[in-house]
Design an enzyme around this catalytic site. Structure first.
Site, PDB file in Angstrom:
ATOM      1  N   GLU A  73      39.146 -73.849  52.560  1.00 22.25           N
ATOM      2  CA  GLU A  73      39.498 -73.899  51.136  1.00 22.25           C
ATOM      3  C   GLU A  73      39.376 -75.334  50.643  1.00 22.25           C
ATOM      4  OE1 GLU A  73      43.334 -72.253  50.086  1.00 22.25           O
ATOM      5  OE2 GLU A  73      42.958 -72.623  47.962  1.00 22.25           O
TER       6      GLU A  73
ATOM      7  N   ASN B 131      43.949 -70.078  46.652  1.00 19.59           N
ATOM      8  CA  ASN B 131      44.396 -70.263  45.272  1.00 19.59           C
ATOM      9  C   ASN B 131      43.381 -71.075  44.470  1.00 19.59           C
ATOM     10  OD1 ASN B 131      46.672 -68.947  46.163  1.00 19.59           O
ATOM     11  ND2 ASN B 131      47.922 -70.783  46.357  1.00 19.59           N
TER      12      ASN B 131
ATOM     13  N   ASN C 133      41.554 -63.624  44.873  1.00 20.31           N
ATOM     14  CA  ASN C 133      42.493 -64.077  45.910  1.00 20.31           C
ATOM     15  C   ASN C 133      43.927 -63.874  45.435  1.00 20.31           C
ATOM     16  OD1 ASN C 133      43.223 -65.765  48.393  1.00 20.31           O
ATOM     17  ND2 ASN C 133      44.243 -66.893  46.750  1.00 20.31           N
ATOM     18  N   GLU C 134      44.741 -63.229  46.255  1.00 20.77           N
ATOM     19  CA  GLU C 134      46.198 -63.098  46.011  1.00 20.77           C
ATOM     20  C   GLU C 134      46.524 -62.887  44.531  1.00 20.77           C
ATOM     21  OE1 GLU C 134      48.353 -66.306  47.946  1.00 20.77           O
ATOM     22  OE2 GLU C 134      47.868 -65.518  49.924  1.00 20.77           O
TER      23      GLU C 134
ATOM     24  N   TYR D 108      51.772 -65.586  56.536  1.00 26.33           N
ATOM     25  CA  TYR D 108      52.084 -66.844  57.241  1.00 26.33           C
ATOM     26  C   TYR D 108      53.468 -66.688  57.846  1.00 26.33           C
ATOM     27  CZ  TYR D 108      48.158 -68.823  54.651  1.00 26.33           C
ATOM     28  OH  TYR D 108      46.907 -69.074  54.153  1.00 26.33           O
TER      29      TYR D 108
ATOM     30  N   GLU E 236      43.785 -64.245  55.764  1.00 26.32           N
ATOM     31  CA  GLU E 236      44.579 -65.470  55.884  1.00 26.32           C
ATOM     32  C   GLU E 236      45.724 -65.168  56.840  1.00 26.32           C
ATOM     33  OE1 GLU E 236      45.842 -67.688  52.403  1.00 26.32           O
ATOM     34  OE2 GLU E 236      43.974 -67.192  51.376  1.00 26.32           O
TER      35      GLU E 236
ATOM     36  N   GLN F 138      43.908 -72.618  58.049  1.00 26.70           N
ATOM     37  CA  GLN F 138      42.524 -72.902  57.751  1.00 26.70           C
ATOM     38  C   GLN F 138      41.919 -73.546  58.995  1.00 26.70           C
ATOM     39  OE1 GLN F 138      42.347 -74.906  53.881  1.00 26.70           O
ATOM     40  NE2 GLN F 138      43.773 -73.429  53.009  1.00 26.70           N
TER      41      GLN F 138
END
Ligand code: AHR
Length: 500
Positions: free
Chosen positions: A29, A74, A174-175, A246, A294, A349
């Site tokens: 990212e 993001n 994304n999200e 996460y 992720e 990442q």
């Protein structure tokens, strides 16, 4: 310290599913120093002719990545892909809102393709569903995948890339459920926008595979209703449904933390159920699989996540310990155990940001969790096996009682080779473990690697970079389809086997 007994039963006929090679993916990212000073650092003496850090490339090759997701995250939801293509001196310097950093756009889509070629991975691109339109999503597919003779494909040629990039995997946003997301949408609004984007994208190139945004985590209030709603709307035009998650040992409760596989499996089970429900509800013949694009241990309180309007700030540069590596190993075990439904996974990442790989101008540090990923991505081949485990139970505050061993295994019928991946999550007990190959063929153990330590908080540092690494250890005898191996507390062990 004490000693106990355990047993692992393996039968190569008892298969779960073929292991998708795309389970060993990563995520890049435009955040912190992942791109700039991570993979791309043209001013560095370590850079190649494309500005890519050669020491980083080498470490990434060592880890045998298969697919890399880009450019966010993001970041994606405020990104105009046109900013990152064409002559570098004309690319705009922008305030990047997601991480409050300055984005120079010196690295963009074409540079990313060069990076993917350099480490021999498939690219997985995202289209912006925040500030972006379905038109700009469609244009990007044309820019990347159409050979030539049209406005966007000829623009790519004019930028020095006459051959199409043929990008197969596409994240549709994304999200989009998260209030932190630029242009957050309600589930139904997102489902509809994603559907319309995917229609145009697949009209541009019917061979592409699309990935719908699932819930950002299992704690967000809209989970799993978000997933059901968006899937019901966009089902027929989507091939994968994304999962993000996460974790970290925030409470200092190492015993529960080392049982994290329980939480990972619950998350998968709920979403697998949701996929089945939506398929039935839609009377569909189409299948959608999970893309865990992720995943990582993230101590969000360790490093800042806002860049204070600077270029390549040090964001989320976490320090990982042995206990984190054992959680990473369990995560990968879960991917194998759930390989019937998880087909893509990308660690977030791959360098510097929330990463087990850290750069300095003069070198690279491999943190402990580098090793379980490297071993499993290089060795898990063929089919995942449904392994039976008998091990002492450990009481945890968060998950009740869990077995001390967390195990996965693979077998490749073509090469007649197998691998067994074992975490001993006990902090005190060495487990004398019988590994039994139940289909009673003669099995030879070829190699054994082990990573272990007596302190769950042990880390690697620039001063002591090899404190926690996976080491090759001596191979135990295998006799009559059976072998006994000592698994120390707080350890990860890998056995590779050959059927004779
Ligand atoms: O990987 C860091 C961030 O975590 C990503 O940008 C976002 O998708 C997630 O919340």
């Amino acid at each position: 310290m004490s000693t106990g007994k355990a047993q692992i039963l393996i039968d190569k006929q008892r298969t779960i599913a073929p292991i998708s090679p795309l389970l060993f993916g990563g995520f890049v990212e435009h955040m912190g120093r992942c791109v700039y000073e991570g993979i791309y650092d043209p001013a560095s003496p370590l850079a190649d002719e494309n500005g890519l850090r050669t020491d980083v490339l080498e470490a990434l090759r060592e880890q045998a990545y298969t697919v890399i997701r880009y450019p966010g995250g993001n970041f994606l939801s405020g990104y105009d892909w046109l900013d990152g293509v064409g002559p570098k001196e004309q690319r705009p310097r922008r305030r990047e809102l997601a991480w409050q950093s300055i984005e120079t756009n010196q690295f963009g889509t074409n540079e990313f393709m060069e990076f993917c070629d350099a480490i021999n991975v498939a690219p997985m691109l995202g289209v912006n569903m925040g500030t972006g339109t379905i038109q700009s999503a469609s244009d990007l597919i044309e820019y990347c995948n159409v050979p030539g003779g049209t406005y966007w494909s000829d623009l790519r040629t004019s930028h020095g890339f006459s051959q199409p990039h043929n990008v197969r995997y596409w994240c549709v946003g994304n999200e989009m459920d998260g209030p932190w997301q630029i242009g957050q949408l309600e589930a139904a609004a997102y489902g509809k926008k994603a559907l319309e984007a995917a229609k145009m994208m697949k009209w541009q190139d019917p061979t592409i595979k699309t990935i719908l945004c699932g819930s950002s985590n299992d704690q967000i209030a809209t989970y799993p209703e978000w997933d059901r709603t968006a899937l019901e709307i966009a089902w027929e035009h989507m091939d994968y449904h994304s999962m993000h998650y996460y974790t970290a040992n925030h409470d200092g409760d190492t015993t529960s933390y080392l049982a994290s596989a329980v939480a990972f499996e619950r998350f998968v089970d709920t979403l697998e159920g949701t996929l089945r429900y939506v398929k039935a509800r839609r009377r569909s013949k189409h299948d959608v699989y999970l893309s865990w694009d992720e995943w990582q241990v993230w101590y969000s309180q360790q490093g800042p996540v806002q860049g204070n309007w600077t270029e390549a700030p040090h964001l989320a540069e976490d320090v990982y310990a042995l206990e984190d590596a054992l959680v990473v190993a369990q995560w990968l075990n879960v991917f194998l155990r759930k390989s019937h439904v998880i087909k893509i996974a990308c660690v977030a990442q791959i360098v510097n940001v929330i990463s087990w790989l850290q750069t300095r101008s003069d070198g690279l540090l491999k943190q402990p969790s580098f090793y379980p990923f490297k071993l499993i991505s290089n060795l898990a081949r063929g089919e995942a096996l449904d392994v039976r485990v008998k091990a002492p139970l450990i009481e945890t505050k968060q998950y009740d009682a869990v077995p001390a061993l967390d195990v996965s295994a693979s077998y490749d019928a073509e090469t007649e080779t197998g691998a067994v991946f074992i975490v001993n999550r006990s902090q005190t007990e060495t487990l004398v473990t019988d590994v039994v190959w139940q289909d009673s063929e003669v099995v030879q153990i070829e190699k054994v690697w082990q990573m272990a330590g007596d302190d769950p908080k042990a880390v690697n540092s620039w001063e002591e970079p090899n404190r926690i690494v996976a080491k090759e250890v001596s191979v135990p005898m295998a006799d009559n389809g059976r072998s006994t191996i000592n698994l120390p507390p707080l350890s990860f062990t890998v056995l590779t086997t050959r059927n004779r």
